[in-house]
Enzyme design. Structure first.
Site, PDB file in Angstrom:
ATOM      1  N   LYS A   1      22.484  12.517  27.646  1.00 32.83           N
ATOM      2  CA  LYS A   1      23.029  11.526  26.704  1.00 32.83           C
ATOM      3  C   LYS A   1      24.273  10.923  27.354  1.00 32.83           C
ATOM      4  O   LYS A   1      24.534   9.721  27.295  1.00 32.83           O
ATOM      5  CB  LYS A   1      23.410  12.188  25.377  1.00 32.83           C
ATOM      6  CG  LYS A   1      22.312  13.078  24.742  1.00 32.83           C
ATOM      7  CD  LYS A   1      22.765  13.720  23.442  1.00 32.83           C
ATOM      8  CE  LYS A   1      22.147  15.069  23.094  1.00 32.83           C
ATOM      9  NZ  LYS A   1      20.742  15.206  22.983  1.00 32.83           N
TER      10      LYS A   1
ATOM     11  N   SER B   1      20.068  16.884  29.256  1.00 33.69           N
ATOM     12  CA  SER B   1      20.255  17.228  27.852  1.00 33.69           C
ATOM     13  C   SER B   1      21.475  16.543  27.247  1.00 33.69           C
ATOM     14  O   SER B   1      21.590  15.332  27.329  1.00 33.69           O
ATOM     15  CB  SER B   1      20.304  18.743  27.718  1.00 33.69           C
ATOM     16  OG  SER B   1      19.930  19.096  26.419  1.00 33.69           O
TER      17      SER B   1
ATOM     18  N   HIS C   1      12.604  22.887  28.675  1.00 32.62           N
ATOM     19  CA  HIS C   1      13.833  22.090  28.706  1.00 32.62           C
ATOM     20  C   HIS C   1      14.720  22.596  29.842  1.00 32.62           C
ATOM     21  O   HIS C   1      15.306  23.689  29.728  1.00 32.62           O
ATOM     22  CB  HIS C   1      14.519  22.309  27.350  1.00 32.62           C
ATOM     23  CG  HIS C   1      15.762  21.523  27.135  1.00 32.62           C
ATOM     24  ND1 HIS C   1      15.770  20.164  26.917  1.00 32.62           N
ATOM     25  CD2 HIS C   1      17.064  21.917  27.085  1.00 32.62           C
ATOM     26  CE1 HIS C   1      16.999  19.755  26.734  1.00 32.62           C
ATOM     27  NE2 HIS C   1      17.817  20.793  26.839  1.00 32.62           N
TER      28      HIS C   1
ATOM     29  N   TRP D   1      11.739  19.452  21.002  1.00 34.38           N
ATOM     30  CA  TRP D   1      13.022  19.199  20.328  1.00 34.38           C
ATOM     31  C   TRP D   1      13.622  17.874  20.803  1.00 34.38           C
ATOM     32  O   TRP D   1      14.298  17.180  20.053  1.00 34.38           O
ATOM     33  CB  TRP D   1      13.960  20.375  20.621  1.00 34.38           C
ATOM     34  CG  TRP D   1      15.276  20.396  19.911  1.00 34.38           C
ATOM     35  CD1 TRP D   1      16.516  20.442  20.489  1.00 34.38           C
ATOM     36  CD2 TRP D   1      15.512  20.428  18.489  1.00 34.38           C
ATOM     37  NE1 TRP D   1      17.500  20.492  19.534  1.00 34.38           N
ATOM     38  CE2 TRP D   1      16.911  20.489  18.290  1.00 34.38           C
ATOM     39  CE3 TRP D   1      14.674  20.403  17.378  1.00 34.38           C
ATOM     40  CZ2 TRP D   1      17.496  20.519  17.027  1.00 34.38           C
ATOM     41  CZ3 TRP D   1      15.265  20.432  16.108  1.00 34.38           C
ATOM     42  CH2 TRP D   1      16.650  20.497  15.942  1.00 34.38           C
TER      43      TRP D   1
HETATM   44  C1  GTR Z   1      20.667  21.420  21.960  1.00 30.64           C
HETATM   45  C2  GTR Z   1      20.886  20.108  21.270  1.00 30.64           C
HETATM   46  C3  GTR Z   1      20.289  19.000  22.099  1.00 30.64           C
HETATM   47  C4  GTR Z   1      20.638  19.119  23.566  1.00 30.64           C
HETATM   48  C5  GTR Z   1      20.724  20.568  24.065  1.00 30.64           C
HETATM   49  C6  GTR Z   1      21.454  20.759  25.391  1.00 30.64           C
HETATM   50  O1  GTR Z   1      21.116  22.488  21.223  1.00 30.64           O
HETATM   51  O2  GTR Z   1      20.310  20.161  20.010  1.00 30.64           O
HETATM   52  O3  GTR Z   1      20.673  17.740  21.587  1.00 30.64           O
HETATM   53  O4  GTR Z   1      21.793  18.453  23.850  1.00 30.64           O
HETATM   54  O5  GTR Z   1      21.363  21.384  23.167  1.00 30.64           O
HETATM   55  O6  GTR Z   1      22.403  20.058  25.705  1.00 30.64           O
HETATM   56  O7  GTR Z   1      21.043  21.665  26.110  1.00 30.64           O
END
Ligand code: GTR
Length: 413
Positions: A256, A252, A394, A343
């Protein structure tokens, strides 16, 4: 224009039309990673390495992640062994917990938790990745140190310490170790607490002091990536680990981060992005799921200020995320998604691999070029690129690790 890069969503959707993540995006055209700013087309790897890659790095630094400090920006870095045992996981591994201090007085530090398989012939390859909830939350191993009260006081206001093993399912230590890999992790909040305090806390405060910030000043993702490099510096001193065979991994926001760490530090031998989504592997121009405007609004501290100008204007970006993947070439790269994680735009994550394939080709490697997005749990490896879409949410699961280990086995063993 390179037709390979003409990505109309219809092409992708035939195979996965019924999947929850497969929504059409507007037609869009990706910048050609091989096209120089002056219009010339890169013809060979030498030109890529000497001319185009630096040009793109400059763009990503000045427009997206900010300029990270030099490797020696914290000159007093030192390492302290806090704990060691050869009996982790019933004798499977040696556990070592090391404090990497960024300043003399040890006000700024991270604690690296490391497991090294006891069975090995010579130095082993390793996975290195930051964690969200603390080292103690990555395992039920009761010997893993809890964060100190002083450390917790630097985290976001109201931060509550997580129970042991809270995220244990994301760190399949025994599986990884039994396949011959060491694994190392630290809590990302140790380095730069994940909230917007104006860049005074964490290593921004230590390295920048009162220096005024500008549009290109580094954000938190850059700080986490920089500290991954400092962990790699340390791993270079560990005799049981082959530091030339370290895979950097993140989930996540930390996916990045692992992509940016892999781009900025070419010592990382292999790069894995797990559900990295917007501003990670996902193509920004698709504007599907999280967008540039949305991410900068929710997380104004992750990127440099210049990036904010592209919110709602993705087609004006002089780059797109396939070029972040291209920065990793010719090293192996794996992009993974999850079917319910719309997402993060799994389709867009896949297409950044397709968009980067031409750069891998320059180095004589095939890349993923099939415009039909693979089905759920049909992992694909072509040349030095790997991809899968796990069924589910996720997260990081054993299925992901099985594929990462199999991919790493091809290149790091
Ligand atoms: C979310 C965000 C994503 C992702 C995620 C995470 O809220 O919108 O870009 O980074 O968090 O890191 O779990």
């Amino acid at each position: 224009m390179n037709t390979l890069l003409k990505l109309a969503a219809t092409a992708a959707l035939s195979v996965i039309a019924l999947s929850s993540y497969a929504q059409p995006s507007n037609p869009y055209e990706l910048p050609d990673p091989l096209k120089m700013e002056d219009g010339r087309i890169v013809k060979n790897k030498r030109q890529w390495i000497n001319e185009r890659r630096p040009e793109l790095m400059e763009m990503l630094r000045s427009q997206m992640f900010g300029r990270e400090p030099a490797a020696d920006a914290a000159p007093d870095i030192h390492y302290t062994l806090l704990e060691e045992s050869k009996d982790a996981f019933g004798g499977l591994a040696t556990r070592r917990q090391v404090k990497i201090s960024f300043d003399k007085d040890e006000n700024y530090y991270l604690v690296l938790l490391m497991y090294i398989p006891n069975k090995h012939n010579g130095p082993v390859p390793a996975f290195l990745g930051p964690n969200f909830k603390g080292n103690h939350a990555t395992t039920d191993d009761p010997e893993v140190l809890m964060p100190t009260k002083e450390k917790l006081a630097t985290f976001a206001p109201g931060y509550k310490v997580e129970p042991r093993d809270a995220n244990g399912h994301r760190w399949e230590y025994e599986y990884i170790l039994s396949h011959g890999y060491a694994v190392a992790t630290f809590c990302y909040n140790d380095v730069d607490p994940d909230f917007h305090d104006g860049f005074h806390n964490g290593i921004h405060g230590l390295i920048d002091g009162d220096k005024p910030r500008n549009g290109e000043s580094w954000g938190s993702i850059s700080a986490w990536a920089w500290s991954l490099s400092r962990c790699l510096d340390y791993l270079e001193t560990v005799k049981e680990i082959d530091a030339k065979k370290v895979a950097v991994i993140g989930h996540s926001r930390l996916g990045k981060t692992s992509l940016w760490a892999g781009a900025t530090d070419q010592r990382f031998a292999l790069v894995i992005s797990n559900d990295s989504g917007c501003s990670g592997a996902a193509i920004a121009r698709r504007k599907f799921g999280e967008t540039v405007a949305a991410i900068n609004k929710s997380f104004p501290h992750w990127f440099c200020d210049n990036y904010k100008a592209y919110g709602g204007r993705e087609e004006m970006m002089p780059w797109d995320q396939h070029e972040l993947i291209a920065m990793i070439a010719p090293r192996p790269v794996y992009v993974a998604s999850a079917s319910e994680d719309s997402w993060a735009d799994p389709v867009g994550e896949y297409f950044s691999l397709v968009g980067a394939a031409s750069v891998y080709n320059l180095f004589g490697y095939d890349g993923i070029t099939d415009r039909n997005v693979p089905g759920i749990e049909h992992p694909v490896v072509v040349g030095r690129m790997g991809h899968h879409i796990r069924k589910g949410e996720h997260n990081v699961r054993l299925y992901d690790w099985e594929n990462y280990v199999a991919f790493a086995d091809r290149f790091l063993k």
